[in-house]
Design a protein around this motif. Sequence first.
Motif, PDB file in Angstrom:
ATOM      1  N   ASP A 206       0.845  -1.193   0.000  1.00 14.69           N
ATOM      2  CA  ASP A 206       0.000   0.000   0.000  1.00 14.69           C
ATOM      3  C   ASP A 206       0.883   1.248   0.000  1.00 14.69           C
ATOM      4  O   ASP A 206       2.109   1.161   0.121  1.00 14.69           O
ATOM      5  CB  ASP A 206      -0.913  -0.017   1.228  1.00 14.69           C
ATOM      6  CG  ASP A 206      -2.220   0.726   0.990  1.00 14.69           C
ATOM      7  OD1 ASP A 206      -2.266   1.588   0.083  1.00 14.69           O
ATOM      8  OD2 ASP A 206      -3.193   0.442   1.715  1.00 14.69           O
ATOM      9  N   ASP A 208       1.181   4.729   2.085  1.00 10.70           N
ATOM     10  CA  ASP A 208       0.725   5.487   3.244  1.00 10.70           C
ATOM     11  C   ASP A 208       1.104   6.953   3.050  1.00 10.70           C
ATOM     12  O   ASP A 208       2.119   7.436   3.546  1.00 10.70           O
ATOM     13  CB  ASP A 208       1.362   4.931   4.515  1.00 10.70           C
ATOM     14  CG  ASP A 208       0.829   5.605   5.771  1.00 10.70           C
ATOM     15  OD1 ASP A 208      -0.223   6.268   5.671  1.00 10.70           O
ATOM     16  OD2 ASP A 208       1.465   5.469   6.834  1.00 10.70           O
ATOM     17  N   ARG A 212      -4.922   8.947   1.875  1.00 10.99           N
ATOM     18  CA  ARG A 212      -5.194   7.513   1.617  1.00 10.99           C
ATOM     19  C   ARG A 212      -6.463   7.054   2.333  1.00 10.99           C
ATOM     20  O   ARG A 212      -7.286   6.352   1.737  1.00 10.99           O
ATOM     21  CB  ARG A 212      -3.994   6.664   2.059  1.00 10.99           C
ATOM     22  CG  ARG A 212      -4.212   5.149   1.928  1.00 10.99           C
ATOM     23  CD  ARG A 212      -4.345   4.747   0.494  1.00 10.99           C
ATOM     24  NE  ARG A 212      -4.519   3.309   0.301  1.00 10.99           N
ATOM     25  CZ  ARG A 212      -5.686   2.681   0.261  1.00 10.99           C
ATOM     26  NH1 ARG A 212      -6.818   3.382   0.438  1.00 10.99           N
ATOM     27  NH2 ARG A 212      -5.765   1.385   0.053  1.00 10.99           N
ATOM     28  N   LEU A 221      -5.931  -1.735  -4.116  1.00 10.20           N
ATOM     29  CA  LEU A 221      -4.685  -2.476  -4.298  1.00 10.20           C
ATOM     30  C   LEU A 221      -4.800  -3.307  -5.571  1.00 10.20           C
ATOM     31  O   LEU A 221      -5.777  -4.044  -5.763  1.00 10.20           O
ATOM     32  CB  LEU A 221      -4.409  -3.380  -3.100  1.00 10.20           C
ATOM     33  CG  LEU A 221      -4.086  -2.678  -1.775  1.00 10.20           C
ATOM     34  CD1 LEU A 221      -3.769  -3.700  -0.704  1.00 10.20           C
ATOM     35  CD2 LEU A 221      -2.935  -1.701  -1.941  1.00 10.20           C
TER      36      LEU A 221
END
Length: 595
Positions: A206, A208, A212, A221
Amino acid sequence: MHPTDIRSPDHFHKVVDCQYACPAHTPVPEYIRLIAAGRYTDAYMVNWQSNVFPGILGRVCDRPCEPACRRGRVEEQPVAICRLKRVAADYKDDITARLPRPAPMPNGKRVALIGAGPASLTVARDLAPLGYDITVIDEGKAGGGMMRTQIPKFRLPDAVLDEECGYIEHLGITTRYGQRVDSLKALLAEGYDAVFIGTGAPRGRDLDIPGREEAAANIHLGIDWLSSISFGHVSSIGKRVIVLGGGNTAMDCCRSARRLGGEDVKVVVRSGFKEMKASPWEKEDAMHEDIPILNFLVPKAFTHEQGRLTGVTFEKVKAEYDAKGRRSLVPAGEPDVHLPADDVLIAVGQENAFPWIERDLGLEFDKWGMPVVDQTTFRSTHPQVFFGGDAAFGPKNIIWAVAHGHEAAISIDLLCRGKDITARPAPDVALTSQKMGIHEWSYDNEVSNDHRFPVPHAEKALALANITAEVELGFTPGLAFAEAERCLNCDVQTVFTDKLCIECDACADICPVDCITFTEDGDEPALRARLAAPAANTAQDLYVSGPLKTGNIMVKDEDVCLHCGMCAERCPTGAWDMQRFLFQTAKAGVSCSRP
C-alpha cells in the motif's frame, strides 16, 4: 589452459544460451525443431516434461530465454521462443495417452501442498506418479493459484488453465479447494511426511501518504482488484484512472481498466521508462491500447473532496548517479503535478504473508518476515517443511516457480526415502553426431537474416470491448514454421577431435565470425587477447583442445559461434563434427548423484 572436458554436461549446457537461461532448463532448440517439422504433440511433451504448463507459459512467461537467444546477436530481435511454445499447445493432438498414469500402488507417504499455484502443482506432477498420496489445499475454487486470479483473461483464458491444471489433478491427487489453512501446526499434526508451501506473494503493498484513508473508497490495491475482476465482483471503473507502479501487475491493471470503462487511463511511475520492472512487450501492449506511461513522478498525496477522490499530487524527480554508477532519485526542483482521477490502482509491489505459520515450530524467518529457505533443496529450518515460488524468495514469475517445484519434489522424495537431500541427482545428457554423409547434417544449418515475425493480434476495438476476449491470437502453422526457421540450433555443438586435426586452418578461414583460432597455449586472459576475434564475454567459457602436432592448441569462442557447421563441412579430416546435445534436468525418483 586445461583442455575442455566435454564429457561434463556443464560446458555445452552453457553454450545453449536459451536453455541455460531458462530456470526450468527446457530444451528450447529441440522443441522448436519439432514445431518446424509439424510435430506439435511431440514438441508439447518436451515442454510438459520440463516447464509443465506449455499453453500457459506460451502466453504469459517472462521469457528469460529470449534475451539470451543467439539470434539476437546477429539481428535486432531474438527468436519468439515463448510464442512458439504456445504453438505446440495450440496445435497438439490429444495427449492424455502420453501422460503418466496414477501410481498403481501407493508408497505409503503423504505430502500436503499448500497453495495450488505453479510451484505446488509442479511438485504434485512430479511426485504423484511415484506413489505419493498428494493433497493440494487452496482457498480458491479451482487450481492455478495467482495464475488464475491475477492474470487477466484477455491474456490467459480459463480454458487453458483448466486444461493444464487438469492434467495434474487427474494423476490421482486429492484437492481440497475452497479451504484455507489457518494453522501449519494443525496441518503437520495430520501426519503428513512433508509439507510444501507454495502460497505466492498474496499481499499488495500500500501507499501510506496523505489522503489515503479519506479517499479509500476509490483507491484499490492492484492484485486485490484483479482478483475481484476474476471472481466477477468488479465489472466497472471510473472514466479517469491512475495506475501507480511500473511492473507487470501495473500493466495488467491499466489494460483491465481500459476494458471496464476507463477512458483516460494513465500509468505513473517513479523511475525512468527503461528502469521499469514490466517486461518490454507488456509496456508495448499497454501503449498500443492508448495508455500513456508517465515517468519520474513520485506520489505525494491523494486529493479528495467530501470523501471522494479527485486525483493525485506528484513530485517531479530526476535520476542522479554517483561515482560507482548507483542511481538515486532526487527532486527535480519543478512544481508539483496534479492529475485528476476517479479511481487509483496501486501496483507498487507484492509481499508475503504467513500469519498462519506459528513461530514455535522451529521454522525460522528473516528480518523481512521471509522464511529461511535453502536455495538448493528448498527446505526450511523445519525438516519436513519446504517452500517454493514467490513464497520462498519473494515475487518472481511462473517459470521460476516451476523450477522451484521440480527441485523441491526431488528433496521431498529423497527425504521420504531416507536419503541425503543435498545429494542432487545428475541431469540426463546425450551427445549424438548429426552426420548423414561426409559433409551433410540431419538439421537445417543455413544461417540467413530473417526478421522476427509478429504475432497476430485481435483488432484493438474488439479487444477493448470484452475483458475476456484473448488479445494475442497466436501464430498460424505457416508463421510458426517461418519463425522456427530463425532458430540457430545452438544445441548442435561443434565437437573437435584434436588427434584428427592437421592444422590446415581451413576451419578458421571459412568461419563467418572468426571464432576459431590456432595459437600457442597460455593462461586464459592472454589467450582471450590473442584470438582472431577477442572473446570479451568471460561468462561464456572457451572451448580449448589438447596439444596439436605443432604444440599449438585450438581455441573457439563459444560466445559468438553461430553453429553453422561450416567448419565441419570444410574440414578434410573430420576433426570437426556437429553433435546434438540434449540436456534434461533430473526429476524426482532419480537417486544417482553428480560425480
